[in-house]
Design a protein around this motif. Structure first.
Motif, PDB file in Angstrom:
ATOM      1  N   THR A 155       0.855  -1.187   0.000  1.00 42.14           N
ATOM      2  CA  THR A 155       0.000   0.000   0.000  1.00 42.14           C
ATOM      3  C   THR A 155       0.887   1.232   0.000  1.00 42.14           C
ATOM      4  O   THR A 155       1.755   1.376   0.881  1.00 42.14           O
ATOM      5  CB  THR A 155      -0.924   0.018   1.232  1.00 42.14           C
ATOM      6  N   VAL A 156       0.683   2.083  -0.983  1.00 41.97           N
ATOM      7  CA  VAL A 156       1.482   3.302  -1.115  1.00 41.97           C
ATOM      8  C   VAL A 156       0.556   4.499  -0.965  1.00 41.97           C
ATOM      9  O   VAL A 156      -0.481   4.592  -1.637  1.00 41.97           O
ATOM     10  CB  VAL A 156       2.210   3.354  -2.473  1.00 41.97           C
ATOM     11  N   THR A 166      -0.218  11.136 -10.251  1.00 42.82           N
ATOM     12  CA  THR A 166      -1.006  10.300 -11.150  1.00 42.82           C
ATOM     13  C   THR A 166      -0.127   9.293 -11.888  1.00 42.82           C
ATOM     14  O   THR A 166      -0.491   8.118 -12.035  1.00 42.82           O
ATOM     15  CB  THR A 166      -1.766  11.178 -12.165  1.00 42.82           C
ATOM     16  N   LEU A 167       1.049   9.745 -12.335  1.00 40.09           N
ATOM     17  CA  LEU A 167       1.968   8.825 -13.020  1.00 40.09           C
ATOM     18  C   LEU A 167       2.541   7.796 -12.047  1.00 40.09           C
ATOM     19  O   LEU A 167       2.692   6.613 -12.399  1.00 40.09           O
ATOM     20  CB  LEU A 167       3.100   9.610 -13.676  1.00 40.09           C
ATOM     21  N   VAL A 168       2.871   8.230 -10.832  1.00 38.19           N
ATOM     22  CA  VAL A 168       3.364   7.277  -9.828  1.00 38.19           C
ATOM     23  C   VAL A 168       2.311   6.197  -9.579  1.00 38.19           C
ATOM     24  O   VAL A 168       2.620   5.005  -9.531  1.00 38.19           O
ATOM     25  CB  VAL A 168       3.724   8.000  -8.520  1.00 38.19           C
ATOM     26  N   SER A 169       1.063   6.629  -9.429  1.00 38.00           N
ATOM     27  CA  SER A 169      -0.022   5.667  -9.224  1.00 38.00           C
ATOM     28  C   SER A 169      -0.098   4.667 -10.371  1.00 38.00           C
ATOM     29  O   SER A 169      -0.204   3.449 -10.145  1.00 38.00           O
ATOM     30  CB  SER A 169      -1.355   6.423  -9.088  1.00 38.00           C
ATOM     31  N   ALA A 170      -0.027   5.162 -11.597  1.00 37.41           N
ATOM     32  CA  ALA A 170      -0.122   4.275 -12.757  1.00 37.41           C
ATOM     33  C   ALA A 170       1.040   3.287 -12.800  1.00 37.41           C
ATOM     34  O   ALA A 170       0.848   2.091 -13.059  1.00 37.41           O
ATOM     35  CB  ALA A 170      -0.172   5.103 -14.035  1.00 37.41           C
ATOM     36  N   MET A 171       2.257   3.769 -12.537  1.00 38.24           N
ATOM     37  CA  MET A 171       3.424   2.887 -12.563  1.00 38.24           C
ATOM     38  C   MET A 171       3.330   1.810 -11.492  1.00 38.24           C
ATOM     39  O   MET A 171       3.605   0.628 -11.739  1.00 38.24           O
ATOM     40  CB  MET A 171       4.697   3.718 -12.344  1.00 38.24           C
ATOM     41  N   LEU A 172       2.942   2.213 -10.280  1.00 37.51           N
ATOM     42  CA  LEU A 172       2.903   1.260  -9.177  1.00 37.51           C
ATOM     43  C   LEU A 172       1.813   0.220  -9.366  1.00 37.51           C
ATOM     44  O   LEU A 172       1.990  -0.960  -9.028  1.00 37.51           O
ATOM     45  CB  LEU A 172       2.678   2.006  -7.864  1.00 37.51           C
ATOM     46  N   ARG A 173       0.685   0.634  -9.910  1.00 34.32           N
ATOM     47  CA  ARG A 173      -0.401  -0.326 -10.117  1.00 34.32           C
ATOM     48  C   ARG A 173      -0.073  -1.285 -11.249  1.00 34.32           C
ATOM     49  O   ARG A 173      -0.304  -2.497 -11.153  1.00 34.32           O
ATOM     50  CB  ARG A 173      -1.707   0.424 -10.400  1.00 34.32           C
ATOM     51  N   CYS A 178       0.309  -2.442  -6.721  1.00 28.91           N
ATOM     52  CA  CYS A 178       0.170  -1.760  -5.434  1.00 28.91           C
ATOM     53  C   CYS A 178      -1.244  -1.213  -5.246  1.00 28.91           C
ATOM     54  O   CYS A 178      -1.936  -0.877  -6.211  1.00 28.91           O
ATOM     55  CB  CYS A 178       1.162  -0.599  -5.333  1.00 28.91           C
ATOM     56  N   ARG A 179      -1.646  -1.107  -3.987  1.00 30.79           N
ATOM     57  CA  ARG A 179      -2.860  -0.393  -3.610  1.00 30.79           C
ATOM     58  C   ARG A 179      -2.474   1.054  -3.346  1.00 30.79           C
ATOM     59  O   ARG A 179      -1.511   1.317  -2.612  1.00 30.79           O
ATOM     60  CB  ARG A 179      -3.490  -1.008  -2.361  1.00 30.79           C
ATOM     61  N   ILE A 180      -3.234   1.999  -3.897  1.00 33.06           N
ATOM     62  CA  ILE A 180      -2.872   3.415  -3.809  1.00 33.06           C
ATOM     63  C   ILE A 180      -3.899   4.170  -2.974  1.00 33.06           C
ATOM     64  O   ILE A 180      -5.102   4.107  -3.245  1.00 33.06           O
ATOM     65  CB  ILE A 180      -2.767   4.060  -5.208  1.00 33.06           C
ATOM     66  N   VAL A 211       4.444   2.683   2.242  1.00 34.69           N
ATOM     67  CA  VAL A 211       5.321   3.728   1.690  1.00 34.69           C
ATOM     68  C   VAL A 211       4.501   5.010   1.616  1.00 34.69           C
ATOM     69  O   VAL A 211       3.365   4.997   1.131  1.00 34.69           O
ATOM     70  CB  VAL A 211       5.832   3.360   0.280  1.00 34.69           C
ATOM     71  N   VAL A 212       5.065   6.112   2.085  1.00 39.79           N
ATOM     72  CA  VAL A 212       4.448   7.435   1.962  1.00 39.79           C
ATOM     73  C   VAL A 212       5.335   8.275   1.056  1.00 39.79           C
ATOM     74  O   VAL A 212       6.535   8.419   1.307  1.00 39.79           O
ATOM     75  CB  VAL A 212       4.284   8.112   3.336  1.00 39.79           C
ATOM     76  N   SER A 213       4.736   8.815  -0.013  1.00 37.87           N
ATOM     77  CA  SER A 213       5.496   9.575  -1.003  1.00 37.87           C
ATOM     78  C   SER A 213       4.864  10.950  -1.197  1.00 37.87           C
ATOM     79  O   SER A 213       3.660  11.058  -1.454  1.00 37.87           O
ATOM     80  CB  SER A 213       5.517   8.810  -2.331  1.00 37.87           C
ATOM     81  N   LEU A 214       5.673  12.001  -1.070  1.00 37.96           N
ATOM     82  CA  LEU A 214       5.166  13.369  -1.167  1.00 37.96           C
ATOM     83  C   LEU A 214       5.210  13.881  -2.603  1.00 37.96           C
ATOM     84  O   LEU A 214       6.249  13.801  -3.269  1.00 37.96           O
ATOM     85  CB  LEU A 214       5.987  14.321  -0.291  1.00 37.96           C
ATOM     86  N   HIS A 215       4.073  14.464  -3.036  1.00 39.07           N
ATOM     87  CA  HIS A 215       3.970  15.038  -4.383  1.00 39.07           C
ATOM     88  C   HIS A 215       3.133  16.312  -4.360  1.00 39.07           C
ATOM     89  O   HIS A 215       2.403  16.607  -5.308  1.00 39.07           O
ATOM     90  CB  HIS A 215       3.361  14.011  -5.340  1.00 39.07           C
ATOM     91  N   CYS A 216       3.250  17.083  -3.282  1.00 39.19           N
ATOM     92  CA  CYS A 216       2.487  18.320  -3.137  1.00 39.19           C
ATOM     93  C   CYS A 216       3.436  19.509  -3.231  1.00 39.19           C
ATOM     94  O   CYS A 216       4.644  19.384  -3.008  1.00 39.19           O
ATOM     95  CB  CYS A 216       1.753  18.337  -1.793  1.00 39.19           C
TER      96      CYS A 216
END
Length: 344
Positions: A155-156, A166-173, A178-180, A211-216
């Motif tokens: 779970t990310v 959005t791109l990170v979500s697509a790559m991980l899935r 991964c669950r986003i 995993v926690v990833s910052l994109h703000c």
């Protein structure tokens, strides 16, 4: 029509900017030496209609940041554009007060940054920084003692789910199943679901994510957003990654969470001071993989962000509003100044 004069201090980030500007007869580029005396730099900028400004605050002398004091010296200025998606060196409120539109290049380097974030997740989970440090120190013995974890199926949590998230979500899935989860006040549950993420508040994201990833962006409401309490709320053994901006997380609090063993690793591309001092404890921590704000510094990303910046200046010169305006509240006063210039 008189060409739109674009000033920039030092060379632009990629030759694509000059090449794109050269194709438009309505644009004129004014390169101002970075090592020129400040007064000479200000005089040159005062002759310009637009300012193409470095986005990383520590790379540009503070007097050349776009703030009230600088804008008072530039009465001709209509538009300020950041080199990248961020605009740390440009104050949107000051631009609005001066009736200057502020434009960024959001999305232009998204793929490069997204790839970097995923690479840092993998490095931390696989404990690559620790293994590297042990091998360099000559203390690498038992491989089992360096056992890592796989990214697949985890779970990310994404703090921010714009172009990069959005791109990170697509790559991980797609690649890892991964669950986003995502926390983004600008997007409702339906919009996040379309990006493959479940909408949660920050507290829930921290508690549920491996995993926690910052994109703000760095803004008044995100500065210092992650401190000791937030790191303590994260799952034991979780990984923290940021390719966003320094000062969103508290570096001392992150160090304490790593030292205590509560967090298993951190991938850090951005820092409170860039570059950080060489004796910074996070740089020497065996659980940290570090880089110097280079996630978006790829040939492809730099070419793209400079090209779209040049096209935004072309829009302005041709009488069209450019895309990616950060301060739309400036538009009523700006448009009056803009029409006056177009009529000259």
């Amino acid at each position: 029509m008189t060409p739109l004069r674009i000033g920039h201090v030092g060379p632009p980030p990629h030759p694509s900017f000059a090449a794109t500007v050269a194709q438009d007869p309505l644009l004129e580029r004014v390169e101002i030496p970075l090592d020129a005396p400040l007064e000479a730099q200000l005089e040159a900028l005062a002759s310009c209609d637009a300012y193409y400004c470095m986005a990383a605050r520590d790379e540009l002398p503070p007097p050349l940041h776009v703030h009230d004091a600088l804008l008072a010296r530039l009465p001709r200025l209509l538009m300020a554009a950041s080199y990248g998606a961020g605009y740390d060196a440009l104050d949107p409120a000051a631009c609005t007060r001066a009736a200057v539109v502020l434009v960024n290049q959001a999305g232009g380097n998204a793929r490069g940054v997204a790839e970097h974030a995923v690479a840092m997740m993998l490095a931390c989970l696989k404990r690559i920084p620790e293994s590297h440090a042990r091998m360099r120190a000559g203390t690498a013995r038992d491989r089992t003692d360096q056992m890592g974890r796989e990214l697949s199926g985890r779970t990310v949590g994404l703090v921010g789910c714009g172009h990069i998230g959005t791109l990170v979500s697509a790559m991980l899935r797609a690649a890892f199943g991964c669950r986003i989860l995502a926390c983004d006040p600008a997007l409702d549950a339906a919009a996040l679901a379309a990006r493959g993420a479940g909408k949660v508040v920050l507290e829930e994201l921290l508690e549920r994510s491996d995993v926690v990833s910052l994109h703000c962006p760095l803004a008044p409401d995100t500065r210092g957003m992650l401190g000791a309490a937030e790191f303590a709320r994260m799952r034991p053994g979780a990984v923290f990654v940021t390719t966003a901006r320094g000062s969103i997380h508290d570096e001392a609090a992150l160090l304490a969470a790593l030292d205590s063993g509560h967090l298993a690793g951190a991938g850090l591309d951005v820092w409170q001071l860039e570059p950080p001092p060489p004796d910074h404890p996070l740089l020497h921590h065996p659980k940290v993989v570090a880089s110097q704000h280079i996630a978006g510094v790829t040939q492809e990303s730099r070419s793209n962000i400079t090209r779209i910046a040049a096209l935004a200046f072309s829009d302005l010169a041709a009488g069209r509003l450019p895309p990616r305006i950060v301060n739309p509240d400036a538009l009523p006063a700006f448009e009056a100044r803009w029409r006056a210039r177009l009529s000259r």
